[in-house]
Design an enzyme around this catalytic site. Structure first.
Site, PDB file in Angstrom:
ATOM      1  N   GLY A   1       1.838  -0.243   3.203  1.00  0.00           N
ATOM      2  CA  GLY A   1       1.677   1.175   3.478  1.00  0.00           C
ATOM      3  C   GLY A   1       1.432   1.467   4.942  1.00  0.00           C
ATOM      4  O   GLY A   1       0.765   2.444   5.286  1.00  0.00           O
TER       5      GLY A   1
ATOM      6  N   ASN B   1       3.291   2.662   7.086  1.00  0.00           N
ATOM      7  CA  ASN B   1       4.171   3.702   7.627  1.00  0.00           C
ATOM      8  C   ASN B   1       3.482   5.056   7.784  1.00  0.00           C
ATOM      9  O   ASN B   1       4.068   5.990   8.328  1.00  0.00           O
ATOM     10  CB  ASN B   1       5.388   3.884   6.721  1.00  0.00           C
ATOM     11  CG  ASN B   1       4.997   4.247   5.301  1.00  0.00           C
ATOM     12  OD1 ASN B   1       4.639   3.358   4.533  1.00  0.00           O
ATOM     13  ND2 ASN B   1       5.054   5.521   4.928  1.00  0.00           N
TER      14      ASN B   1
ATOM     15  N   GLY C   1      -0.624   7.391   7.752  1.00  0.00           N
ATOM     16  CA  GLY C   1      -2.072   7.465   7.584  1.00  0.00           C
ATOM     17  C   GLY C   1      -2.815   6.311   8.218  1.00  0.00           C
ATOM     18  O   GLY C   1      -2.478   5.827   9.304  1.00  0.00           O
ATOM     19  N   ILE C   2      -3.857   5.858   7.529  1.00  0.00           N
ATOM     20  CA  ILE C   2      -4.695   4.774   8.045  1.00  0.00           C
ATOM     21  C   ILE C   2      -3.890   3.493   8.202  1.00  0.00           C
ATOM     22  O   ILE C   2      -4.099   2.724   9.145  1.00  0.00           O
ATOM     23  CB  ILE C   2      -5.901   4.569   7.115  1.00  0.00           C
ATOM     24  CG1 ILE C   2      -6.822   5.803   7.193  1.00  0.00           C
ATOM     25  CG2 ILE C   2      -6.677   3.309   7.477  1.00  0.00           C
ATOM     26  CD1 ILE C   2      -7.864   5.854   6.103  1.00  0.00           C
ATOM     27  N   GLY C   3      -2.940   3.266   7.308  1.00  0.00           N
ATOM     28  CA  GLY C   3      -2.101   2.075   7.423  1.00  0.00           C
ATOM     29  C   GLY C   3      -1.301   2.062   8.706  1.00  0.00           C
ATOM     30  O   GLY C   3      -1.168   1.021   9.355  1.00  0.00           O
TER      31      GLY C   3
ATOM     32  N   SER D   1     -12.614   2.257  -0.700  1.00  0.00           N
ATOM     33  CA  SER D   1     -12.786   3.707  -0.545  1.00  0.00           C
ATOM     34  C   SER D   1     -14.185   4.113  -0.950  1.00  0.00           C
ATOM     35  O   SER D   1     -14.804   3.495  -1.828  1.00  0.00           O
ATOM     36  CB  SER D   1     -11.773   4.455  -1.412  1.00  0.00           C
ATOM     37  OG  SER D   1     -12.051   5.842  -1.461  1.00  0.00           O
TER      38      SER D   1
ATOM     39  N   TYR E   1      -8.328   7.663  -9.770  1.00  0.00           N
ATOM     40  CA  TYR E   1      -8.188   7.180  -8.396  1.00  0.00           C
ATOM     41  C   TYR E   1      -9.402   6.353  -8.000  1.00  0.00           C
ATOM     42  O   TYR E   1      -9.262   5.235  -7.460  1.00  0.00           O
ATOM     43  CB  TYR E   1      -8.022   8.353  -7.426  1.00  0.00           C
ATOM     44  CG  TYR E   1      -8.038   7.903  -5.981  1.00  0.00           C
ATOM     45  CD1 TYR E   1      -6.939   7.250  -5.433  1.00  0.00           C
ATOM     46  CD2 TYR E   1      -9.163   8.093  -5.183  1.00  0.00           C
ATOM     47  CE1 TYR E   1      -6.951   6.815  -4.119  1.00  0.00           C
ATOM     48  CE2 TYR E   1      -9.184   7.660  -3.860  1.00  0.00           C
ATOM     49  CZ  TYR E   1      -8.078   7.020  -3.338  1.00  0.00           C
ATOM     50  OH  TYR E   1      -8.101   6.572  -2.041  1.00  0.00           O
TER      51      TYR E   1
END
Length: 311
Positions: A20, A22, A24-26, A149, A174
């Protein structure tokens, strides 16, 4: 020596996969690792978004070594083909960051019948780590960094119904999927140490990371001026996703990090420079970790006969 979030240790000669990476945080994890000299592989479902991320990093970090591979964690059958694209002899680290957080959806399933958030956030990473074992074992001391998280703090796993078949609530699903990730990471560290592996499992979380406080990146993130101004008072407690990446970067690069540790923001666990945290007891519970491992092995179809990390 104090940790400098803006100038971490050089990582030249190392290779890191960021799932991931690509957005946000990634994305910011990948950018910061590339700036430290690591060769970064971005795992992404979208070739278009992955290409944009590679372009953004190489424009910001001249000379950086960044590429991408196809990676759809919700499709366990595709992971064998994904890792065949790694094009490296060894992985020094993998950052298990990818995930989905749906606002208020109905319960969705992948083609195997797995609930989508549990499948993507936990089961896909569980299966991926097993697939990556040969590359991680080939490195001198690889790190498996799991992005947890805050949402996991208030949840508890229901291993009689791990996929929320009986009682689905999107927010709870989630939180439980992220708790499953963290519980798996602590259990993985125990198993790595018991097997004598040179790999380690480390856990990080970003605290409170908002899009509105995140710096813009062409093709990746556009910041609304009005939203940014309205969110400025929130900076007292939370931060942008660039700073949300700091704990994962430290967990990946700090030579003093040890397996089984949890790293998060130092200011109330929500913002600031990364520091070592004490995990909550329900995250490190050994019977729960063992039971989750067994359930995940069954659901993902992994072999129980061979420990891929045994030395």
């Amino acid at each position: 020596m104090a940790w400098n979030v803006h100038k971490p240790p050089r990582a030249d000669g190392t290779t890191v996969l960021v799932t991931g990476g690509n957005a946000g945080i990634g994305y910011f994890t990948a950018e910061q690792l590339a700036a430290a000299g690591a060769t970064v592989i971005i795992g992404s479902r979208s070739p278009r978004k992955a290409t944009a991320a590679v372009d953004a990093i190489t424009a910001r970090v001249p000379g950086s070594q960044v590429r991408h591979i196809p990676l759809d964690l919700a499709d366990l059958d595709s992971l064998k083909a994904s890792v065949s694209h790694l094009d490296t002899d060894a992985l020094d680290a993998v950052v298990l960051n990818a995930g989905i957080a749906l606002d208020a959806p109905p319960r969705e399933q992948n083609h195997r019948g797995h609930e989508l958030m549990f499948a993507t956030n936990h089961l896909g990473h569980f299966a991926l780590v097993h697939r990556l074992a040969p590359w991680l074992n080939a490195a001198p001391a690889a790190r498996i960094v799991t992005m947890g998280s805050f949402a996991a703090r208030s949840e508890r796993l229901d291993l009689d119904d791990p996929q929320s078949v009986r009682d689905y609530d999107p927010k709870r699903a989630y939180g439980r999927s992220k708790l499953a990730q963290m519980t798996f990471a602590f259990e993985l560290d125990r198993r790595l140490r018991a097997s004598g592996s040179t790999c380690m499992s480390v856990i990080a979380h970003p605290g409170g990371a908002l899009d509105a406080l995140t710096p813009p990146r062409p093709g990746i993130h556009r910041r609304s001026g009005s939203r940014h101004l309205l969110s400025l008072p929130a900076r007292l407690l939370v931060q942008g996703k660039d700073a949300g990446a700091w704990p994962a970067v430290r967990a990946t690069l700090d030579p003093d990090v040890r397996g089984g540790q949890l790293w998060g923001p130092g200011r109330l666990g929500l913002s600031g420079k990364p520091h070592l945290e004490t995990p909550q007891a329900h995250m490190t519970d050994r019977p729960t970790g063992a039971a989750l491992w067994t359930a995940s092995t069954h659901l993902s179809g992994q072999s129980t006969r061979v420990d891929p990390f045994a030395s």
